[in-house]
Design a protein around this motif. Structure first.
Motif, PDB file in Angstrom:
ATOM      1  N   ASP A 184       0.831  -1.207   0.000  1.00  0.00           N
ATOM      2  CA  ASP A 184       0.000   0.000   0.000  1.00  0.00           C
ATOM      3  C   ASP A 184       0.867   1.258   0.000  1.00  0.00           C
ATOM      4  N   ALA A 230      -0.920   8.446  -6.668  1.00  0.00           N
ATOM      5  CA  ALA A 230      -2.005   9.214  -6.059  1.00  0.00           C
ATOM      6  C   ALA A 230      -3.357   8.792  -6.633  1.00  0.00           C
ATOM      7  N   TYR A 231      -3.389   8.481  -7.918  1.00  0.00           N
ATOM      8  CA  TYR A 231      -4.632   8.024  -8.549  1.00  0.00           C
ATOM      9  C   TYR A 231      -5.109   6.716  -7.924  1.00  0.00           C
ATOM     10  N   PHE A 232      -4.167   5.831  -7.576  1.00  0.00           N
ATOM     11  CA  PHE A 232      -4.527   4.560  -6.935  1.00  0.00           C
ATOM     12  C   PHE A 232      -4.544   4.665  -5.415  1.00  0.00           C
ATOM     13  N   GLN A 233      -4.492   5.891  -4.903  1.00  0.00           N
ATOM     14  CA  GLN A 233      -4.595   6.184  -3.465  1.00  0.00           C
ATOM     15  C   GLN A 233      -3.505   5.465  -2.656  1.00  0.00           C
ATOM     16  N   MET A 234      -2.299   5.536  -3.147  1.00  0.00           N
ATOM     17  CA  MET A 234      -1.158   4.946  -2.451  1.00  0.00           C
ATOM     18  C   MET A 234      -0.326   6.058  -1.820  1.00  0.00           C
ATOM     19  N   THR A 235       0.250   5.735  -0.674  1.00  0.00           N
ATOM     20  CA  THR A 235       1.126   6.679   0.021  1.00  0.00           C
ATOM     21  C   THR A 235       2.523   6.622  -0.578  1.00  0.00           C
TER      22      THR A 235
END
Length: 460
Positions: A143, A249-254
């Motif tokens: 993640d 950021a599009y896949f909501q990853m840090t």
């Protein structure tokens, strides 16, 4: 003699293997590459002595003797002479490796140049391939999107950046020469530049940026190099913005260790190291504290000053530094003069390769003003390699001679290089004070022990 170019193959193998070899547990990339550097130096010394490669001009020989004399005085006045002598042996061994490679280039320049470009291509491709595979895998495994985990072969992204500073300018040569592989090298250069940006190595940006500034005012060929480098840099920054900034950021990853999150301007506590270095110079100006002995000073936050001149001044002393500075300025003057006038080099392709190799050397020297370029083994290997290649092009477009009798100075050099190689091999003996295992144990357990950057420096 034509068969001598075969001596280049083991070197090529080491250049490719050292950043790509699987590491045993609890072993460091730095240690692995130091092992490789020592083996390469011994290889160069053995065959260099056998074939009589170590012939230099009397003036250069006097410089070498001056360096050795002042280095020995500084070493024997230091707290740990064996560590100082080991550092001296690394530099003398690197010089032996450089002379060895220069003679191999002289033997059959055209063929060795092709092998050189090929091994740099393979090394760049392998590191790029790992980066791409690790990048794609991170979308499915974690993640957290950690950019530094995409870097293989180096214990710190800065060391990775040091290598790419030397590599990137040379990869532009086939593109500028417009040969049949130019498009492949252009794509690879974009990828290498992207990895350089992603590593966040500000010293590399300083080095290459400085060369771009200088080259813009020299001649048409150098400006062609500048335009190509700027084109590749723009593509690399765009790749950084899209692949590191937007997609995770599009896949909501840090995202961790994004180069764009780092401050572009800032010394990162280097001013503390530089102040400490200056205080060391004031305390012991003439012969310094001894090679490698910055690491032995109390209350230091790093094992070297991250500045080449201050490292020499504080460890080797002012006398050594003045001779070194004079010699360095003469070399830079010769490089830049040839870049402007091309008095020696007339062939267009040789001019292009000379421009690219000079850019590599000058960028690395500039990077050494803010980073520990000359304490990292793989960086030292590649710097020596590029320097030998550049010298072969400078002296007659690779048509330099390797034959002739070995004079008295050559025999003295043989003895010096053999002794240096023996000191380095001594660090492989378990009872040696410089043994890798002993250094590793004390590095972690005893804050007061000399933390030698010779081994294991740079682990996270």
């Amino acid at each position: 003699m034509i068969y001598r170019y075969f001596l280049f193959f083991p070197f090529c193998l080491f250049v490719f293997y050292l950043p790509n070899t699987p590491l045993p547990n609890e072993f460091h990339w730095h240690d692995s590459q130091r092992f490789g550097q020592i083996l390469l130096i011994n290889y160069a010394v053995i065959f260099g002595v056998f074939f009589g490669f170590f012939k230099i001009e009397i003036k250069t020989f006097i410089y070498v003797l001056s360096f050795i004399f002042l280095g020995l005085v500084s070493s024997f006045l230091s707290s740990y002479p064996i560590w100082s002598l080991t550092e001296m042996a690394i530099f003398l061994g690197s010089y032996a490796l450089g002379v060895f490679l220069y003679r191999v280039f002289c033997d059959d320049y055209v063929r060795v140049e092709k092998y050189s470009i090929f091994v740099l291509f393979l090394t760049a491709f392998s590191l790029s391939f790992y980066f791409v595979v690790a990048y794609i895998s991170s979308f499915f495994i974690h993640d957290v999107f950690d950019v530094w985990q995409f870097i293989n072969g180096f214990s710190n992204p800065r060391f990775f950046g040091q290598f790419l500073t030397l590599l990137l300018p040379v990869l532009l040569a086939p593109v500028l020469q417009k040969n049949r592989w130019s498009k492949v090298f252009f794509i690879l250069s974009c990828m290498v530049c992207f990895m350089l940006v992603a590593s966040g190595t500000r010293g590399a940006l300083l080095g290459i940026g400085s060369v771009i500034t200088v080259y813009a005012f020299l001649n048409k060929l150098s400006r062609n190099w500048v335009l190509l480098m700027l084109k590749i840099a723009c593509i690399a920054f765009l790749m950084q913005y899209i692949l590191i900034g937007l997609l995770p950021a599009y896949f909501q990853m840090t995202v961790q260790n994004d180069a764009f999150d780092r401050k572009l301007a800032g010394l990162s506590a280097r001013e503390l190291l530089w102040e400490k270095s200056l205080s060391m110079v004031i305390e012991r100006p003439f012969f310094g504290f001894g090679p490698m002995h910055f690491a032995n000073m109390p209350d230091v936050i790093a094992n070297h000053p991250h500045q080449l001149f201050l490292q020499i001044l504080s460890e080797w002393g002012v006398l050594f530094f003045l001779i070194f500075l004079y010699f360095l300025l003469r070399v830079i003057y010769s490089i830049v003069k040839e870049l402007i006038l091309f008095e020696k080099i007339k062939d267009e392709n040789y001019k292009i390769i000379y421009i690219c190799l000079s850019a590599s050397i000058l960028a690395s020297l500039m990077q050494s003003m803010v980073d520990g370029v000359f304490v990292m083994p793989y960086t030292e290997i590649i710097f020596v390699f590029i320097g030998a290649w550049l010298t072969a092009v400078y002296y007659g477009e690779g048509k330099c001679s390797v034959d002739g009798p070995l004079f008295f100075s050559g025999w003295i050099l043989n003895i010096i290089f053999i002794f240096s190689a023996c000191i380095l091999m001594y660090s492989f003996i378990e009872k040696s004070p410089t043994y890798v295992g002993k250094s590793k144990e004390n590095y972690y357990k005893n804050d007061g022990f000399l933390k030698p950057r010779f081994w294991i420096n740079g682990g996270f």
